[in-house]
Design a protein around this motif. Structure first.
Motif, PDB file in Angstrom:
ATOM      1  N   ASP A 226     -15.481   8.628  -1.394  1.00 41.69           N
ATOM      2  CA  ASP A 226     -15.864   7.207  -2.174  1.00 41.69           C
ATOM      3  C   ASP A 226     -14.655   6.566  -2.889  1.00 41.69           C
ATOM      4  OD1 ASP A 226     -18.047   5.672  -2.639  1.00 41.69           O
ATOM      5  OD2 ASP A 226     -17.584   5.858  -4.587  1.00 41.69           O
ATOM      6  N   GLN A 227     -14.653   5.200  -2.714  1.00 38.72           N
ATOM      7  CA  GLN A 227     -13.703   4.553  -3.661  1.00 38.72           C
ATOM      8  C   GLN A 227     -13.610   4.785  -5.028  1.00 38.72           C
ATOM      9  OE1 GLN A 227     -14.494   0.096  -3.776  1.00 38.72           O
ATOM     10  NE2 GLN A 227     -15.436   0.710  -1.622  1.00 38.72           N
ATOM     11  N   SER A 228     -14.603   5.219  -5.705  1.00 39.92           N
ATOM     12  CA  SER A 228     -14.726   5.595  -7.141  1.00 39.92           C
ATOM     13  C   SER A 228     -13.707   6.495  -7.399  1.00 39.92           C
ATOM     14  CB  SER A 228     -15.943   5.609  -7.674  1.00 39.92           C
ATOM     15  OG  SER A 228     -16.600   6.941  -6.961  1.00 39.92           O
ATOM     16  N   PHE A 229     -13.490   7.542  -6.605  1.00 35.90           N
ATOM     17  CA  PHE A 229     -12.372   8.418  -6.927  1.00 35.90           C
ATOM     18  C   PHE A 229     -10.877   7.894  -6.920  1.00 35.90           C
ATOM     19  CE2 PHE A 229     -16.242  10.567  -5.465  1.00 35.90           C
ATOM     20  CZ  PHE A 229     -16.418  11.451  -6.537  1.00 35.90           C
ATOM     21  N   VAL A 230     -10.887   6.712  -5.839  1.00 36.22           N
ATOM     22  CA  VAL A 230      -9.448   6.450  -5.698  1.00 36.22           C
ATOM     23  C   VAL A 230      -8.972   5.529  -7.119  1.00 36.22           C
ATOM     24  CG1 VAL A 230      -8.056   4.972  -4.160  1.00 36.22           C
ATOM     25  CG2 VAL A 230      -9.789   6.562  -3.180  1.00 36.22           C
TER      26      VAL A 230
ATOM     27  N   GLU B 131      -6.449  -0.511  -2.809  1.00 36.41           N
ATOM     28  CA  GLU B 131      -5.988  -1.636  -3.385  1.00 36.41           C
ATOM     29  C   GLU B 131      -4.530  -1.849  -3.698  1.00 36.41           C
ATOM     30  OE1 GLU B 131      -8.624  -2.354  -6.382  1.00 36.41           O
ATOM     31  OE2 GLU B 131     -10.468  -2.472  -5.052  1.00 36.41           O
ATOM     32  N   THR B 132      -3.793  -1.000  -3.813  1.00 36.56           N
ATOM     33  CA  THR B 132      -2.409  -1.229  -4.043  1.00 36.56           C
ATOM     34  C   THR B 132      -1.583  -0.238  -3.284  1.00 36.56           C
ATOM     35  OG1 THR B 132      -2.339   0.564  -5.726  1.00 36.56           O
ATOM     36  CG2 THR B 132      -2.955  -1.736  -6.551  1.00 36.56           C
ATOM     37  N   ILE B 133      -0.184  -0.486  -3.358  1.00 37.02           N
ATOM     38  CA  ILE B 133       0.708   0.106  -2.653  1.00 37.02           C
ATOM     39  C   ILE B 133       0.864   1.503  -3.107  1.00 37.02           C
ATOM     40  CG2 ILE B 133       2.904  -0.426  -3.779  1.00 37.02           C
ATOM     41  CD1 ILE B 133       4.163  -0.795  -0.826  1.00 37.02           C
ATOM     42  N   ASP B 134       0.651   1.642  -4.489  1.00 40.32           N
ATOM     43  CA  ASP B 134       0.950   3.005  -5.245  1.00 40.32           C
ATOM     44  C   ASP B 134      -0.487   3.959  -4.759  1.00 40.32           C
ATOM     45  OD1 ASP B 134       2.994   2.245  -6.732  1.00 40.32           O
ATOM     46  OD2 ASP B 134       1.937   1.227  -8.133  1.00 40.32           O
ATOM     47  N   ASP B 135      -1.745   3.197  -4.635  1.00 40.59           N
ATOM     48  CA  ASP B 135      -2.770   3.868  -4.035  1.00 40.59           C
ATOM     49  C   ASP B 135      -2.491   4.499  -2.943  1.00 40.59           C
ATOM     50  OD1 ASP B 135      -4.353   3.264  -6.353  1.00 40.59           O
ATOM     51  OD2 ASP B 135      -5.431   1.424  -4.904  1.00 40.59           O
ATOM     52  N   TRP B 136      -1.627   3.777  -1.979  1.00 39.83           N
ATOM     53  CA  TRP B 136      -1.388   4.335  -0.634  1.00 39.83           C
ATOM     54  C   TRP B 136      -0.609   5.568  -0.847  1.00 39.83           C
ATOM     55  CZ3 TRP B 136      -1.053   1.266   4.357  1.00 39.83           C
ATOM     56  CH2 TRP B 136      -0.396   1.792   5.354  1.00 39.83           C
ATOM     57  N   MET B 137       0.493   5.281  -1.557  1.00 39.67           N
ATOM     58  CA  MET B 137       1.552   6.419  -1.676  1.00 39.67           C
ATOM     59  C   MET B 137       0.776   7.705  -2.360  1.00 39.67           C
ATOM     60  SD  MET B 137       5.115   4.606  -2.196  1.00 39.67           S
ATOM     61  CE  MET B 137       4.897   3.507  -3.505  1.00 39.67           C
ATOM     62  N   LEU B 138       0.213   7.444  -3.179  1.00 42.65           N
ATOM     63  CA  LEU B 138      -0.377   8.644  -3.936  1.00 42.65           C
ATOM     64  C   LEU B 138      -1.462   9.309  -2.914  1.00 42.65           C
ATOM     65  CD1 LEU B 138      -1.290   9.881  -6.880  1.00 42.65           C
ATOM     66  CD2 LEU B 138      -3.413   8.618  -6.608  1.00 42.65           C
TER      67      LEU B 138
ATOM     68  N   TYR C  79      -8.415  -3.188   0.271  1.00 42.95           N
ATOM     69  CA  TYR C  79      -8.065  -4.709   0.195  1.00 42.95           C
ATOM     70  C   TYR C  79      -6.494  -4.730   0.426  1.00 42.95           C
ATOM     71  CZ  TYR C  79     -12.645  -5.702  -1.334  1.00 42.95           C
ATOM     72  OH  TYR C  79     -13.979  -5.889  -1.669  1.00 42.95           O
ATOM     73  N   PHE C  80      -5.434  -3.751  -0.353  1.00 42.59           N
ATOM     74  CA  PHE C  80      -4.222  -3.683   0.149  1.00 42.59           C
ATOM     75  C   PHE C  80      -3.864  -3.890   1.555  1.00 42.59           C
ATOM     76  CE2 PHE C  80      -0.338  -1.321   1.217  1.00 42.59           C
ATOM     77  CZ  PHE C  80       0.835  -2.241   0.598  1.00 42.59           C
ATOM     78  N   ILE C  81      -4.612  -3.427   2.473  1.00 40.40           N
ATOM     79  CA  ILE C  81      -4.469  -3.504   3.836  1.00 40.40           C
ATOM     80  C   ILE C  81      -5.141  -4.546   4.575  1.00 40.40           C
ATOM     81  CG2 ILE C  81      -4.789  -2.090   5.915  1.00 40.40           C
ATOM     82  CD1 ILE C  81      -4.905   0.551   4.273  1.00 40.40           C
ATOM     83  N   ALA C  82      -6.376  -4.861   4.320  1.00 39.04           N
ATOM     84  CA  ALA C  82      -7.110  -5.901   4.732  1.00 39.04           C
ATOM     85  C   ALA C  82      -8.506  -6.143   4.175  1.00 39.04           C
ATOM     86  CB  ALA C  82      -7.234  -6.524   6.234  1.00 39.04           C
ATOM     87  N   ARG C  83      -9.005  -7.002   3.785  1.00 38.04           N
ATOM     88  CA  ARG C  83     -10.525  -7.278   3.670  1.00 38.04           C
ATOM     89  C   ARG C  83     -11.206  -7.264   4.954  1.00 38.04           C
ATOM     90  NH1 ARG C  83     -11.981  -9.240  -1.917  1.00 38.04           N
ATOM     91  NH2 ARG C  83      -9.999  -8.982  -3.122  1.00 38.04           N
ATOM     92  N   PRO C  84     -12.559  -7.033   4.804  1.00 31.89           N
ATOM     93  CA  PRO C  84     -13.249  -7.260   6.071  1.00 31.89           C
ATOM     94  C   PRO C  84     -13.146  -8.563   6.806  1.00 31.89           C
ATOM     95  CG  PRO C  84     -14.510  -6.255   4.527  1.00 31.89           C
ATOM     96  CD  PRO C  84     -13.332  -6.652   3.879  1.00 31.89           C
ATOM     97  N   MET C  85     -13.034  -8.980   7.940  1.00 34.63           N
ATOM     98  CA  MET C  85     -12.668 -10.212   8.769  1.00 34.63           C
ATOM     99  C   MET C  85     -13.588 -10.454   9.844  1.00 34.63           C
ATOM    100  SD  MET C  85      -9.165  -9.197  10.533  1.00 34.63           S
ATOM    101  CE  MET C  85      -8.637  -7.759   9.384  1.00 34.63           C
ATOM    102  N   PRO C  86     -13.867 -11.719  10.339  1.00 35.45           N
ATOM    103  CA  PRO C  86     -14.514 -11.892  11.362  1.00 35.45           C
ATOM    104  C   PRO C  86     -13.862 -11.390  12.725  1.00 35.45           C
ATOM    105  CG  PRO C  86     -13.928 -13.928  10.173  1.00 35.45           C
ATOM    106  CD  PRO C  86     -13.232 -12.800   9.711  1.00 35.45           C
TER     107      PRO C  86
END
Ligand code: C2E
Ligand code: MG
Ligand code: MG
Ligand code: MG
Length: 292
Positions: A203-207, A240-247, A259-266
């Motif tokens: 879950d995103q709450s842990f991230v 949500e950030t590049i730091d999240d990604w690396m961590l 959201y760092f990668i993309a939001r949901p899109m049509p």
């Protein structure tokens, strides 16, 4: 000492954020009409491999184009649908539309998969596994390209037998199964022992702010290790950030979404987004390269 500790003690934030006053009010009859008029559409959010940036798939998120009111998010209508026996119609419609979109993308050369959220409520009917595979067959898609994301809810314990039976039948048919929102409420470790999940989605709450929170870090770490030992894929929501990604990559997480990668899109934006992502990938990989 203890006194100083207590002096600095901050009560934890409320578990539930206060109700959003701007949240649209929706009536059940409107949802019935909207289902009939086909006003629900999937938006797609990419899931990428953290080590390489490769696009692995897209998760379908339900959106309601309500007359004159723009887009409505699922937390407004899903609980109402679940409470009034209307969720099965949404599940079928979301699966049919996402599967059809994936067929088009694959015909255009895409090699990725889709994920669709399903309510445990729907899995409480015996015939639901067969209904879902019929939908995917009609479109002509192989079930191995479809992962079903399940969040356990407290409400189905009386039909637990059917839920487990449906999930194992879906797995046998080739669908992937993801344990969504892992670590929250009832999406618990016990489920990992009962069902042959192919994916664990923390879950995103842990991230959120994990780098500054030793407990979250520990939970992330052990969840990814659990997935690795079970030989299933780990996914983190809320990148949500590049730091999240690396961590997350450093902690051994396989895939990321956020959201760092993309939001949901049509659907219409998916292929153009993929092209842009792949064009930009060398720059991103450089930015996230481990220090040598
Ligand atoms: P979920 O499946 O856990 O999906 C993740 C939610 O987090 C989505 O919200 C997504 O838009 C949002 N999100 C993605 N990346 C980020 C990020 O980086 N930061 C933040 N803060 N949020 C992010 P959404 O689309 O509002 O969906 C909420 C929930 O509604 C979903 O949670 C899922 O449980 C449910 N849902 C959505 N579509 C369907 C559906 O077709 N059927 C069913 N049964 N449930 C659905
Ligand atoms: Mg999900
Ligand atoms: Mg989730
Ligand atoms: Mg969630």
């Amino acid at each position: 000492d203890l006194e100083a500790l207590l002096g600095r003690y901050q009560p934890p934030p409320a578990v539930r954020p206060p109700a959003n006053p701007d949240k649209p009010r929706v009536l059940v009859e409107e949802i019935v009409r909207a289902l009939r008029d086909d006003e629900f559409q999937p938006f797609f959010q990419p899931k990428v491999e953290l080590a390489t940036g490769r696009i692995i798939g897209f998760e379908a998120m339900a959106r309601w184009y309500r007359d004159g009111q723009g887009l409505i998010a699922p937390d407004v209508f899903i609980p109402l649908m679940e409470g009034h026996g209307l969720i099965d119609g949404l599940t079928r419609s979301m699966l049919r539309k996402s599967a059809a979109s994936l067929q088009t993308w694959q015909a255009g050369g895409a090699g990725f998969s889709i994920s669709v959220n399903i309510s445990v409520r729907s899995l409480a009917h015996v015939q639901f596994a067969d209904e879902l595979s019929a939908v995917v067959n009609e479109v002509g898609l192989e079930p191995r390209y479809v992962t079903l994301e399940v969040t356990e809810s407290a409400t189905v314990t009386s039909e637990l037998g059917y839920v487990l039976e449906n999930l194992s039948r879906l797995r046998l048919k080739g669908f992937g199964l993801s344990l969504d929102d892992y670590g929250t409420g009832y999406s618990s470790m016990q489920q990992l022992t009962r069902i042959a999940f192919t994916e664990l989605k923390i879950d995103q709450s842990f991230v959120r702010n994990a780098s500054k929170n030793a407990s979250r870090l520990a939970i992330l770490h052990s969840s990814f290790e659990t997935a690795q030992r079970m030989k299933i894929v780990s996914v983190a929501e809320g990148v949500e950030t590049i730091d999240d990604w690396m961590l997350l990559r450093g902690l051994g997480c396989d895939l990321g979404q956020g959201y760092f990668i993309a939001r949901p899109m049509p659907a219409a934006e998916v292929m153009p987004w993929c092209r842009q992502w792949n064009d930009n990938l060398p720059n991103l990989l450089q930015a996230i390269a481990p220090p040598s």
